[in-house]
Enzyme design. Structure first.
Site, PDB file in Angstrom:
ATOM      1  N   SER A  20       0.805  -1.238   0.000  1.00 43.10           N
ATOM      2  CA  SER A  20       0.000   0.000   0.000  1.00 43.10           C
ATOM      3  C   SER A  20       0.832   1.279   0.000  1.00 43.10           C
ATOM      4  CB  SER A  20      -0.966   0.042   1.190  1.00 43.10           C
ATOM      5  OG  SER A  20      -1.755  -1.100   1.219  1.00 43.10           O
ATOM      6  N   LEU A  21       2.000   1.241  -0.630  1.00 41.63           N
ATOM      7  CA  LEU A  21       2.782   2.482  -0.722  1.00 41.63           C
ATOM      8  C   LEU A  21       2.405   3.285  -1.964  1.00 41.63           C
ATOM      9  CD1 LEU A  21       6.412   1.447   0.293  1.00 41.63           C
ATOM     10  CD2 LEU A  21       4.698   2.650   1.641  1.00 41.63           C
ATOM     11  N   ILE A  25       0.139   3.839  -8.390  1.00 45.09           N
ATOM     12  CA  ILE A  25       0.068   5.278  -8.661  1.00 45.09           C
ATOM     13  C   ILE A  25       1.424   5.769  -9.175  1.00 45.09           C
ATOM     14  CG2 ILE A  25      -0.142   7.516  -7.476  1.00 45.09           C
ATOM     15  CD1 ILE A  25      -2.349   6.002  -5.758  1.00 45.09           C
ATOM     16  N   GLU A 148       4.618  -3.461 -13.222  1.00 43.80           N
ATOM     17  CA  GLU A 148       4.612  -3.394 -11.758  1.00 43.80           C
ATOM     18  C   GLU A 148       4.526  -4.817 -11.214  1.00 43.80           C
ATOM     19  OE1 GLU A 148       1.147  -1.370 -10.180  1.00 43.80           O
ATOM     20  OE2 GLU A 148       1.529  -2.163  -8.177  1.00 43.80           O
ATOM     21  N   LYS A 195      13.880   7.590   9.053  1.00 47.94           N
ATOM     22  CA  LYS A 195      14.721   6.392   9.192  1.00 47.94           C
ATOM     23  C   LYS A 195      14.957   5.721   7.843  1.00 47.94           C
ATOM     24  CE  LYS A 195      15.758   5.649  13.156  1.00 47.94           C
ATOM     25  NZ  LYS A 195      16.975   6.319  13.691  1.00 47.94           N
ATOM     26  N   CYS A 388     -25.410  -0.779 -12.209  1.00 46.99           N
ATOM     27  CA  CYS A 388     -25.522  -2.232 -12.302  1.00 46.99           C
ATOM     28  C   CYS A 388     -26.536  -2.761 -11.286  1.00 46.99           C
ATOM     29  CB  CYS A 388     -24.142  -2.873 -12.156  1.00 46.99           C
ATOM     30  SG  CYS A 388     -24.080  -4.495 -12.915  1.00 46.99           S
ATOM     31  N   HIS A 514     -20.958  -0.262 -16.059  1.00 47.08           N
ATOM     32  CA  HIS A 514     -20.190   0.428 -15.014  1.00 47.08           C
ATOM     33  C   HIS A 514     -19.501   1.667 -15.590  1.00 47.08           C
ATOM     34  CE1 HIS A 514     -20.432  -2.560 -11.730  1.00 47.08           C
ATOM     35  NE2 HIS A 514     -20.644  -3.401 -12.725  1.00 47.08           N
ATOM     36  N   GLU A 516     -18.001   3.965 -14.154  1.00 47.33           N
ATOM     37  CA  GLU A 516     -16.773   4.337 -13.442  1.00 47.33           C
ATOM     38  C   GLU A 516     -15.522   3.726 -14.070  1.00 47.33           C
ATOM     39  OE1 GLU A 516     -18.999   2.170 -12.453  1.00 47.33           O
ATOM     40  OE2 GLU A 516     -18.197   0.593 -11.163  1.00 47.33           O
TER      41      GLU A 516
HETATM   42  N1  GLN Z   1     -25.344  -9.088  -8.970  1.00 43.24           N
HETATM   43  C1  GLN Z   1     -25.839  -8.430 -10.147  1.00 43.24           C
HETATM   44  C2  GLN Z   1     -25.658  -9.276 -11.391  1.00 43.24           C
HETATM   45  O1  GLN Z   1     -24.902 -10.205 -11.408  1.00 43.24           O
HETATM   46  C3  GLN Z   1     -25.173  -7.086 -10.317  1.00 43.24           C
HETATM   47  C4  GLN Z   1     -23.722  -7.176 -10.598  1.00 43.24           C
HETATM   48  C5  GLN Z   1     -23.023  -5.840 -10.461  1.00 43.24           C
HETATM   49  O2  GLN Z   1     -23.541  -4.936  -9.836  1.00 43.24           O
HETATM   50  N2  GLN Z   1     -21.831  -5.743 -11.002  1.00 43.24           N
HETATM   51  O3  GLN Z   1     -26.279  -9.002 -12.393  1.00 43.24           O
END
Ligand code: GLN
Length: 557
Positions: A20-21, A25, A148, A195, A388, A514, A516
């Site tokens: 975790s250093l 990143i 890495e 140190k 999701c 997703h 993100e």
């Molecule tokens: N458990 C749900 C599915 O398999 C949602 C999965 C998730 O949120 N990545 O569809």
């Protein structure tokens, strides 16, 4: 004219003293600096654990599973790599002991080793070495591959990887291979001292294996004085200018700037004899400035079940930073356990937030809390993004409370439900293996003209990354639609729901994918940018006191 094949150069990053250093990143930051100097850079992570990939690991232990366009389930450090160098990586970029052994054992079973005794050295190490260079074989334009090595020097399971990268140095020569070691220089409060001993020990351990690091990156909470740098240099056998201070900083996106100040990119260019341009970090600096000097603040709740291990939501947290940059806003995250909502109701936790996000997840625990939270934000017109499982819960909530479908549920949580509004896809029904069998990776989606999604994306065709088994049940689509749910994103054949939203709400949107996983600091994801913007508006509307509202109305009249 085709470009001539060139010698790809290799940088190996190891870690010492403790985990975790921030190796991922550091690797991403060096990648960004070299990319900004005009070089074609790729990053990869070698994880010494035996799992073939992290897809089967519990997020409580291992953090988020990061999914790439090609559907590979990888370590969360690949998220950092993509966010820093802004390149879509592929499955070659995450190698585990599990994959290496799997390949070697299959080869042995086929008889490819012609009767030889199959051993860690040379068979496993040869396979690891071949994976060090695979990306370059796939794309001959790559100048540099940064690898890495997961874990910490001294871990038994990492030994074959360290031996392989040692041999890479011998095979490709000093000008083509660079070793960077990330270590910790702790500060002792009682003696008011930094140190160096842990660093000396971990470098000694590396040298025992035959690897002399070229550059030491020293994590520390205090400035390293010239004397300390000289001392580390002397004991670790590197020039003092190759001892780089890696100070704790406000945002991870500042690390490349700090490394550049320490001349890391110059050192790499010098050691690897690279021909490249000078670098201009202007745009990156302006982005970091926006993170450090926000004009506004919003509070957004993340309501999930893994909230005790924030790494399970790494990319979501980063995406909020990106969405904040786009709105010059600091996003304060409020972590709400969905199980607490089951016990105490939604209002207690959500009364004071400007928006809420329900992230992905698996399993039944906390589901009723998420559904209750969604009812609360739907009724109170609080900005909401469901990802999701978050979308699936939004559909369940709407089916139960608006369409009157009693006990509607997902087949994942209740196989007896009379109304399985979320169900298993046909292709998924017969699968028994857990690893790599979900709907994974990038799929195209067509956005409905005039919808909120259209406004946010500004286009009608998008591609987003998936990781799930269950889908909206098409048998219920008409009923949900007739009651006001808008399906604003569908697969091109219209068989799968990708985005849903509500027209009579300022910001209520769910995505089966997703978002993100595709957000980058220089290119924030539209759904996060939109959520932060909506949260800001919601907050500003609440900040006007009732007295002011009457006042404004009186003036208008
Ligand atoms: N458990 C749900 C599915 O398999 C949602 C999965 C998730 O949120 N990545 O569809």
């Amino acid at each position: 004219m085709a470009r001539m094949a060139k010698q790809t150069k290799f940088i190996f990053i190891t870690g010492g003293v403790t985990s975790s250093l921030g190796k991922g990143i550091a690797a991403g930051s060096i990648g960004l600096l070299l990319k900004s100097r005009g070089l074609e850079v790729r990053l990869q992570k070698f994880d010494p654990y035996i799992n073939v990939d992290p897809g089967t690991m519990n997020p409580f232990q291992h953090g988020e599973v990061y999914v790439l366009d090609d559907g590979s389930e990888t370590d969360l450090d690949l998220g950092h790599y993509e966010r820093y160098i802004d390149v879509n990586l592929n499955k070659l970029s995450n190698v585990t002991s599990g994959q290496v052994y799997d390949t070697v054992i299959q080869r042995e079973r086929r008889g490819d080793y012609l009767g030889a005794t199959v051993q860690v050295i040379p068979h496993i190490t040869d396979e690891i070495m071949s994976r060090c260079t695979r990306l370059a074989k796939q794309d001959e334009n790559i100048d540099i591959i940064i690898t890495e090595i997961g874990g910490t020097v001294g871990d038994i399971e990492a030994l074959s990887f360290l031996e392989a990268i040692r041999q890479m140095g011998l095979e490709h020569g000093k000008e083509n291979v660079l070793y960077i070691h990330l270590t910790l220089v702790p500060y002792l409060e009682t003696s008011d001292e930094l140190k160096t001993k842990p660093t000396q020990h971990s470098v000694r351990m590396l040298r025992e294996i035959g690897i002399q690091p070229d550059i030491l990156i020293c994590r520390s909470s205090k400035e390293l004085s010239r004397d300390i740098k000289r001392k580390i240099a002397l004991f670790c056998n590197v020039p003092p200018e190759a001892v780089i201070q890696d100070l704790d900083c406000e945002t991870i996106y500042e690390v490349p700037i700090l490394f550049h100040r320490e001349l890391v990119d110059n050192l790499v260019v010098h050691y690897l004899k690279l021909l490249c341009k000078d670098l201009d970090l202007g745009k990156w600096r302006r982005m970091v400035d926006k993170i450090k000097n926000p004009k506004h603040t919003v509070r957004i709740a993340i309501c999930g079940k893994y909230i005790n291990l924030k790494d399970a939501y790494k990319s979501i947290m980063e995406s909020f930073i990106h969405g904040g940059i786009a709105n010059e806003t600091k996003v304060e995250l409020v972590w709400v356990s969905s199980e607490d909502i089951v016990d105490n109701g939604a209002e207690k936790y959500l009364d004071n937030v400007d928006g809420i996000l329900i992230p992905g997840g698996f399993g039944e625990r906390g589901i009723e809390g998420k559904i209750e939270a969604i009812k609360y934000v739907r009724e109170n017109k609080i900005p909401f993004l469901g990802i999701c499982l978050g979308l699936q819960c939004a559909i369940i909530e709407y089916a139960r409370n608006i369409c009157g479908l009693e006990n509607a549920n997902s087949f994942e949580f209740n196989q007896e439900s009379k109304h399985p509004v979320i169900h298993l896809m046909d292709e998924q029904r017969h699968i028994t293996n857990m690893g790599g069998t979900m709907r994974l990776g990038a799929y195209p989606c067509e956005v409905k003209r005039g919808s909120l999604a259209h406004k946010l994306y500004g286009k009608l065709k998008i591609s987003e990354r998936h990781r799930h088994r269950y889908e909206v049940n098409n048998d219920y689509r008409d009923e949900l639609r007739d009651n006001g749910m808008v399906f604003s994103g569908l697969s091109p054949d219209e068989k799968l729901v990708e985005i849903c939203e509500l027209a009579d709400h300022p910001y209520f949107i769910g995505s089966q994918f997703h978002p993100e996983l595709k957000s980058r600091p220089m290119n924030p994801h539209p759904l996060f940018k939109g959520l932060v913007e909506a949260a800001l508006k919601y907050r500003q509307s609440r900040e006007i006191s009732p007295a002011e509202v009457t006042d404004v109305q009186a003036k208008k009249e």
